[in-house]
Design an enzyme around this catalytic site. Structure first.
Site, PDB file in Angstrom:
ATOM      1  N   LYS A 167      45.287  48.258  31.180  1.00 24.62           N
ATOM      2  CA  LYS A 167      44.441  47.270  31.514  1.00 24.62           C
ATOM      3  C   LYS A 167      42.981  47.869  32.006  1.00 24.62           C
ATOM      4  O   LYS A 167      43.322  48.771  33.127  1.00 24.62           O
ATOM      5  CB  LYS A 167      44.972  46.299  32.332  1.00 24.62           C
ATOM      6  CG  LYS A 167      44.407  45.168  33.116  1.00 24.62           C
ATOM      7  CD  LYS A 167      44.034  44.092  32.032  1.00 24.62           C
ATOM      8  CE  LYS A 167      42.878  43.300  32.510  1.00 24.62           C
ATOM      9  NZ  LYS A 167      43.525  41.834  33.049  1.00 24.62           N
ATOM     10  N   ASP A 207      47.068  33.846  32.424  1.00 27.03           N
ATOM     11  CA  ASP A 207      46.578  34.303  33.688  1.00 27.03           C
ATOM     12  C   ASP A 207      46.954  33.458  34.816  1.00 27.03           C
ATOM     13  O   ASP A 207      46.267  33.544  35.850  1.00 27.03           O
ATOM     14  CB  ASP A 207      44.841  34.164  33.642  1.00 27.03           C
ATOM     15  CG  ASP A 207      44.382  34.960  34.618  1.00 27.03           C
ATOM     16  OD1 ASP A 207      45.008  35.908  35.087  1.00 27.03           O
ATOM     17  OD2 ASP A 207      43.112  34.883  34.778  1.00 27.03           O
ATOM     18  N   HIS A 256      50.566  37.252  35.504  1.00 25.04           N
ATOM     19  CA  HIS A 256      50.434  38.159  36.853  1.00 25.04           C
ATOM     20  C   HIS A 256      52.054  37.465  37.443  1.00 25.04           C
ATOM     21  O   HIS A 256      52.172  36.386  37.841  1.00 25.04           O
ATOM     22  CB  HIS A 256      49.391  37.651  38.022  1.00 25.04           C
ATOM     23  CG  HIS A 256      48.060  37.908  37.438  1.00 25.04           C
ATOM     24  ND1 HIS A 256      47.548  39.172  37.714  1.00 25.04           N
ATOM     25  CD2 HIS A 256      47.275  37.539  36.701  1.00 25.04           C
ATOM     26  CE1 HIS A 256      46.320  39.452  36.956  1.00 25.04           C
ATOM     27  NE2 HIS A 256      46.288  38.247  36.270  1.00 25.04           N
ATOM     28  N   HIS A 307      39.644  43.048  31.590  1.00 21.91           N
ATOM     29  CA  HIS A 307      38.747  41.994  32.171  1.00 21.91           C
ATOM     30  C   HIS A 307      37.193  42.184  32.207  1.00 21.91           C
ATOM     31  O   HIS A 307      36.628  43.071  32.925  1.00 21.91           O
ATOM     32  CB  HIS A 307      39.219  42.145  33.900  1.00 21.91           C
ATOM     33  CG  HIS A 307      38.511  41.152  34.773  1.00 21.91           C
ATOM     34  ND1 HIS A 307      39.156  40.186  35.203  1.00 21.91           N
ATOM     35  CD2 HIS A 307      37.112  40.858  35.042  1.00 21.91           C
ATOM     36  CE1 HIS A 307      38.558  39.313  36.209  1.00 21.91           C
ATOM     37  NE2 HIS A 307      37.199  39.651  35.886  1.00 21.91           N
ATOM     38  N   HIS A 340      41.144  36.550  29.075  1.00 20.84           N
ATOM     39  CA  HIS A 340      40.767  35.260  29.445  1.00 20.84           C
ATOM     40  C   HIS A 340      39.288  35.028  29.517  1.00 20.84           C
ATOM     41  O   HIS A 340      38.348  35.078  30.398  1.00 20.84           O
ATOM     42  CB  HIS A 340      40.984  35.202  30.949  1.00 20.84           C
ATOM     43  CG  HIS A 340      40.461  36.358  31.927  1.00 20.84           C
ATOM     44  ND1 HIS A 340      39.643  37.108  31.842  1.00 20.84           N
ATOM     45  CD2 HIS A 340      41.267  37.003  33.034  1.00 20.84           C
ATOM     46  CE1 HIS A 340      39.678  38.000  32.961  1.00 20.84           C
ATOM     47  NE2 HIS A 340      40.682  38.022  33.510  1.00 20.84           N
ATOM     48  N   HIS A 379      49.051  37.280  28.916  1.00 23.38           N
ATOM     49  CA  HIS A 379      48.443  37.530  30.189  1.00 23.38           C
ATOM     50  C   HIS A 379      49.112  36.854  31.404  1.00 23.38           C
ATOM     51  O   HIS A 379      48.636  35.681  31.355  1.00 23.38           O
ATOM     52  CB  HIS A 379      47.003  37.307  30.149  1.00 23.38           C
ATOM     53  CG  HIS A 379      46.052  37.707  31.144  1.00 23.38           C
ATOM     54  ND1 HIS A 379      44.816  38.422  31.163  1.00 23.38           N
ATOM     55  CD2 HIS A 379      46.273  37.567  32.665  1.00 23.38           C
ATOM     56  CE1 HIS A 379      44.438  38.615  32.390  1.00 23.38           C
ATOM     57  NE2 HIS A 379      45.245  38.227  33.262  1.00 23.38           N
TER      58      HIS A 379
HETATM   59  N1  LIG Z   1      42.385  35.673  37.389  1.00 23.83           N
HETATM   60  C1  LIG Z   1      42.318  35.374  38.641  1.00 23.83           C
HETATM   61  O1  LIG Z   1      41.460  34.886  39.285  1.00 23.83           O
HETATM   62  N2  LIG Z   1      43.015  36.312  39.352  1.00 23.83           N
HETATM   63  C2  LIG Z   1      43.865  37.388  39.004  1.00 23.83           C
HETATM   64  C3  LIG Z   1      43.432  38.519  38.538  1.00 23.83           C
HETATM   65  C4  LIG Z   1      42.544  38.673  37.199  1.00 23.83           C
HETATM   66  O2  LIG Z   1      43.223  38.278  36.208  1.00 23.83           O
HETATM   67  O3  LIG Z   1      41.235  38.808  37.187  1.00 23.83           O
HETATM   68  C5  LIG Z   1      44.840  37.726  40.108  1.00 23.83           C
HETATM   69  O4  LIG Z   1      45.535  38.602  40.041  1.00 23.83           O
HETATM   70  O5  LIG Z   1      45.151  36.812  41.052  1.00 23.83           O
HETATM   71 ZN   LIG Z   2      44.796  37.948  35.186  1.00 27.46          ZN
HETATM   72 ZN   LIG Z   3      40.935  39.228  35.196  1.00 28.92          ZN
END
Ligand SMILES: NC(=O)N[C@@H](CC(=O)O)C(=O)O
Ligand SMILES: [Zn+2]
Ligand SMILES: [Zn+2]
Length: 349
Positions: free
Chosen positions: A105, A253, A21, A142, A180, A19
């Site tokens: 997702k 995450d 970003h 999520h 998460h 997971h």
């Molecule tokens: N985890 C977070 O707090 N933020 C994530 C989005 C997500 O995974 O929910 C993001 O894209 O910034």
């Molecule tokens: Zn995330």
């Molecule tokens: Zn998330």
């Protein structure tokens, strides 16, 4: 584990991040190297602006990620599609025909960063979810309800009752990753559920409880969604992660935001851990006296769930204190990693 037996180095099969970003453009170019150093592969989240909703968009995004990799670093982005009320079941079949789209997702609309285009009512997606069940495409969730009248700290537990149980009752063979997870409720639900379900757990939810957000003042770099919970929940997550149960696997995450978007009157959610993810997980597993369970969690359980081979090669962590930088470049700006300026006791070699 006694201190005499505490190892000075640990070597495990190369891990993956299930997971992550990575953002896009100059931001992507700044951060991807950190993940590529730590992990062989990562499930890349599709919450760009605009979101990655089609095979064509995922194909192009994957190419941008590969192009942003520094020469010599091997890293395989595993792509995902962003589910909307209108995702066509045929798009799922097209995704399944690629060898690089591995999941879809679900962001409940309004639940988190860049989720405005997310799902307003899961019932609208049932044809698409049935196609996913048929082709064995995992749904990554999520798991928080978005109703303003539900306490922020209860949104995950309420999601289990209102969304997860009915969904799994209707589509019992759909592969699901509860992303998460942050509560003992979710850990227990996943551990006891029947059928194909797994869960990712972040390093920060293993290491910190919600006090961390307010320790000595408000600390925006500890604010993420789902938000950190009470200590009893952290302990339940640590128990799940170190249990050896195949359903639980690593997902950082790591969610980069520019410093100005975090240190402001209404800051974004997300913790940046890509720089030192394995060091943080090792710290958490060591605290639990379970370093011997790190490999299963970080390197074996995820591939087993996704039906992918385990990585070749190894990674070694050494007990060697080092200090996190205060900031790292993030496109034209900077970002503040979690634990900025603090010492970490493990170091990836
Ligand atoms: N985890 C977070 O707090 N933020 C994530 C989005 C997500 O995974 O929910 C993001 O894209 O910034
Ligand atoms: Zn995330
Ligand atoms: Zn998330």
């Amino acid at each position: 584990m006694s201190s005499i037996e505490t190892p000075q180095t640990i070597t495990i099969t190369r891990p993956d991040d299930w997971h992550l970003h990575l953002r896009d453009g100059a931001h992507l170019a700044s951060v991807v190297q950190h993940s590529a150093r730590q992990f062989a592969r990562a499930i890349v989240m599709p919450n760009l602006k605009p979101p990655v909703t089609t095979v064509a968009a995922a194909t192009a995004y994957r190419e941008r990620i590969v192009a942003a990799l520094p020469p010599g670093l091997k890293f395989e982005p595993l792509m995902t599609l962003y589910l909307t009320d209108n995702t066509d079941p045929d798009e799922i079949r097209r995704a399944q025909d690629t060898d690089f789209i591995h999941a879809v997702k679900l962001y409940p609309a309004g639940a988190t960063t860049n989720s405005a285009a997310g799902v307003t009512d899961l019932k609208k997606c049932y044809k698409t979810l049935e196609a996913m069940q048929e082709v064995e495409m995992p749904l990554l969730v999520h798991g928080e309800v978005t109703d303003g009248d539900i306490d922020l700290f209860d949104r995950e537990a309420v999601f289990i009752e209102r969304v997860m149980r009915p969904l799994r009752r209707d589509l019992p063979e759909l592969k699901i990753v509860f992303e998460h997870i942050t509560t003992k409720d979710a850990a227990q639900y996943v551990a006891e559920a029947e059928g194909p379900i797994g869960a990712t757990i972040t390093a920060h939810h293993l290491l910190y409880n919600r006090n961390e957000i307010f320790r000595g003042g408000i600390r925006p770099h500890y604010y993420c969604l789902p938000v950190l919970k009470r200590e009893e929940h952290r302990l339940a997550l640590l128990t799940a992660a170190t249990s050896g149960d195949e359903r639980f696997f690593l997902g950082t995450d790591s969610a980069p935001h520019a410093i100005g978007a975090k240190e402001t009157s209404c800051g974004c959610a997300g913790c940046y851990t890509a720089l030192h993810a394995m060091e943080l997980y090792a710290t958490a597993f060591e605290q639990a006296g379970a370093l011997d369970k790190l490999e299963a969690f970080a390197s074996l359980n995820g591939p087993a769930f996704y039906g992918l081979p385990v990585n070749e090669g190894t990674m070694t962590l050494k007990r060697e204190p080092w200090t996190l930088p205060a900031t790292v470049p993030f496109g034209e700006s900077q970002l503040v990693p979690l634990n900025a300026g603090e010492q970490v006791n493990w170091k990836m070699l």
